[in-house]
Design a protein around this motif. Structure first.
Motif, PDB file in Angstrom:
ATOM      1  N   LEU A 253       0.802  -1.273   0.014  1.00 22.27           N
ATOM      2  CA  LEU A 253       0.071   0.049  -0.010  1.00 22.27           C
ATOM      3  C   LEU A 253       0.787   1.080   0.074  1.00 22.27           C
ATOM      4  CD1 LEU A 253      -2.742   1.493   0.468  1.00 22.27           C
ATOM      5  CD2 LEU A 253      -2.228   1.338   2.916  1.00 22.27           C
TER       6      LEU A 253
ATOM      7  N   ILE B 153      -1.220  -2.242  -5.161  1.00 17.42           N
ATOM      8  CA  ILE B 153      -2.665  -2.266  -4.585  1.00 17.42           C
ATOM      9  C   ILE B 153      -3.168  -3.500  -4.837  1.00 17.42           C
ATOM     10  CG2 ILE B 153      -4.793  -1.194  -4.069  1.00 17.42           C
ATOM     11  CD1 ILE B 153      -2.665   0.581  -3.236  1.00 17.42           C
TER      12      ILE B 153
ATOM     13  N   THR C  11      -3.854  -6.242  -1.813  1.00 17.71           N
ATOM     14  CA  THR C  11      -5.408  -6.675  -1.667  1.00 17.71           C
ATOM     15  C   THR C  11      -5.647  -8.039  -1.695  1.00 17.71           C
ATOM     16  OG1 THR C  11      -5.921  -4.439  -2.428  1.00 17.71           O
ATOM     17  CG2 THR C  11      -7.787  -5.836  -1.813  1.00 17.71           C
TER      18      THR C  11
ATOM     19  N   ILE D  12      -5.944  -2.778   3.471  1.00 19.41           N
ATOM     20  CA  ILE D  12      -5.978  -1.826   2.292  1.00 19.41           C
ATOM     21  C   ILE D  12      -7.471  -1.724   1.952  1.00 19.41           C
ATOM     22  CG2 ILE D  12      -5.814  -1.902  -0.174  1.00 19.41           C
ATOM     23  CD1 ILE D  12      -3.115  -3.227   0.367  1.00 19.41           C
TER      24      ILE D  12
END
Lengths: 309, 284
Positions: free
Chosen positions: A268, A274, A278, B112
């Motif tokens: 991140l 990303i 994730t 996230i």
């Protein structure tokens, strides 16, 4: 429909009470679940906000997962997370139970209280502070450890760039921080054991060690099993603070200090991966969920009251 | 027996004592001898320096205290209300809301997606709420609180209040809360400690140096002691003065100053933590 409305009105005060908390759960627990679709997308932050970023990012299906598991990293962070947690659970159990027995055997109760207060201290300190504590020992040119080995004529060691020592250091620090806290639970159980059992054993001529082996440990075993199972349920979650603060984010140590949580964070904040991060987070959640369910099921079988749900 | 337990207690406390000693050591002696248990030269320079550039430290203290007080109050209100409602058998939707809370313990979106929601949907970046809200609720604490309610407030008491014509809310405020104060104190202290020691949310959401809490400031001076200077009112330091900063000892002095409140407070509150740890979650 009218019955439903009637029920709502009848329960309005209670509903009003759960409302603020329910709103919080919605935003901080349930909406992020929607966000996990980013694991299946080529995610891009857009200026238009949360929904726009999610919607406009391109679907890539399982590519993020394929990419993640094709790298060496996936295996490494899984191995590290499991290895460290297993070591901490097992050693922590042995030491915490031993310590609880030690404390319960102390004749001087005031001294026992004082020791307990001392052992409880690390639990109250943040990982940032503990990171500084570790540094005062491990610093290359000034740390106490290098001075001590210097007395024996050993050359100073660059602790923060030598990977081979870190498994021991990290496990040691984790134990240092949690043993005092964990022993409290066991001590409370020991103090709850019926004293007449020990008296009967003494009359039969059992020595201290036999009493511990045949009374204390068997009576502690349900709580030991339950605490351990609950910890095993969380084995896929590493303590971010331990692995991020104590090694001071030193890049040369990543091979032995990178765990799933730190990997996701770096994705991140630094590498900007990303989608892949994730995916790693989702992989952790799914496996973690299965483990929690299994461990809870086993705990329920042993003792219904100790299970989480 | 005694020696072993005493030794372990000593190992737990020793690093703190060591850091206190370092912070009172003369910087030059440090450079020469390293960190010593009994330094050759003592000095107060580190504390003088921290004192001079005090507004940075004070501001960080202020942020931490504000976040801790605000956060503890908010989380206590939210959690005590929620836990009370799901502890009441007369609440028709209690099962739904119990499960609604418990599910969050089992499965979460992770770091996230949470970051996305907080920064892009709620727009809390660089605000005090980014430090307060993420820690406000905790399903596990709610379950502990629910246990406290059901063990410390008998149903009969609530029933009799009802018969006397007290409303639900009045009953909660005037009868339930006074009876379950120990439980609320326990959870309140867990929250307080969580807020005081939190650095993670600051790491994720705070860039503005004026909103940096204590723990986060300690992280920033790890890489550069100048962080204190840059954000201090008297930042017009010459290069020479910069170099004379007692860097190492000042860092340790900051660590000591950040830890002191906890060192003084926790022996008094230890009882509650032990109580919270040993309360079994009672199931129905």
């Amino acid at each position: 429909m009218t019955a439903f409305l009637k029920n709502l009105i009848r329960n309005r005060v209670m509903l009003f009470m759960v409302l603020p908390g329910a709103i919080w759960f919605f935003f901080f627990s349930y909406l992020p679940l929607v966000g996990t679709v980013a694991a299946f997308k080529q995610y891009r932050f857009s200026r238009e906000g949360f929904w726009a970023s999610l919607m406009k990012s391109e679907w890539v299906g399982w590519d993020n997962f394929k990419f993640l598991f094709s790298t060496n990293d996936a295996w490494l962070i899984t191995r590290n997370t499991l290895f460290y947690n297993l070591a901490i659970i097992f050693l922590g159990l042995v030491f915490a139970v031993g310590l609880a027995i030690l404390l319960s055997e102390l004749v001087n109760k005031r001294l026992a209280k004082l020791y307990q207060t001392g052992m409880f201290l690390p639990y109250f300190l943040s990982w940032v502070i503990v990171g500084y504590f570790a540094f005062s020992f491990l610093s290359m040119d000034r740390g106490m450890l290098n001075q001590i080995i210097g007395w024996f004529g050993v050359e100073p060691i660059q602790w923060y760039s030598e990977a081979k020592y870190w498994p021991y250091i990290l496990v040691f620090v984790a134990l240092w921080k949690t043993i005092g806290y964990n022993s409290i639970v066991y001590l409370a159980s020991i103090l709850g054991i019926d004293k007449s059992l020990y008296e009967a054993a003494m009359i039969d001529g059992a020595n201290k060690w036999q009493q511990i082996r045949n009374i204390t440990i068997p009576l502690l075993s349900p709580i030991i099993i339950i605490m351990t199972l609950l910890a095993v349920g969380r084995i896929f979650y590493a303590d971010f603070g331990l692995f991020y603060q104590v090694p001071r984010d030193s890049g040369t140590l990543y091979a032995v200090t990178n765990v799933i949580d730190t990997y996701v964070y770096r994705g991140l904040k630094t590498s900007g991966e990303i989608g892949m991060s994730t995916a790693a987070g989702l992989y952790q959640s799914v496996v973690g969920f299965v483990l929690v369910i299994i461990s809870n099921y086993v705990v329920r079988k042993i003792d219904k009251d100790s299970s989480l749900f | 027996m005694n020696i072993l337990a005493g030794l372990f207690a000593l190992i737990c406390v020793f690093p703190f004592v060591f850091v206190v000693i370092i912070s009172f050591t003369d910087e030059k002696a440090l450079a020469r001898d390293g960190y010593r248990l009994i330094p050759k030269e003592w000095s107060l320079a580190a504390y003088q320096f921290v004192w001079q550039s005090g507004d940075t430290l004070l501001r960080a203290y202020g942020v931490t205290i504000l976040v801790t007080v605000l956060g503890t109050i908010i989380s206590l209100i939210l959690m005590s209300l929620y836990a009370y409602a799901i502890s009441r058998k007369s609440f028709r939707y209690r099962r739904f809301f119990s499960i609604f809370a418990i599910l969050t313990m089992l499965f979460n979106g992770g770091m996230i997606p949470t970051y996305m929601v907080v920064s892009q949907l709620l727009h809390l970046k660089d605000s005090i709420w980014a430090l307060v809200l993420p820690l406000a609720m905790n399903a596990f604490y709610i379950m502990i609180l629910r246990t406290f309610y059901s063990t410390s407030v008998p149903d009969a008491v609530i029933e009799s209040a009802k018969i006397d014509g007290a409303g639900e809310f009045y009953t909660f405020m005037k009868i339930v809360i006074p009876l379950s104060l120990p439980g609320l104190a326990t959870i309140g202290l867990f929250s307080t400690l969580g807020y005081w020691n939190d650095w993670f949310n600051a790491l994720l959401y705070i860039d503005n140096p004026n909103l940096v809490p204590l723990q986060s400031m300690l992280m920033r001076i790890e890489s550069s002691i100048q962080f204190i200077q840059q954000n201090s009112a008297n930042s017009s330091m010459s290069l020479a003065a910069m170099q004379s900063i007692p860097q190492d000892t000042s860092r340790m002095a900051m660590v000591v100053l950040a830890t002191l409140p906890i060192i003084f407070a926790y022996p008094f509150f230890q009882r509650y933590f032990v109580q919270g740890l040993t309360v079994g979650a009672v199931k129905e």
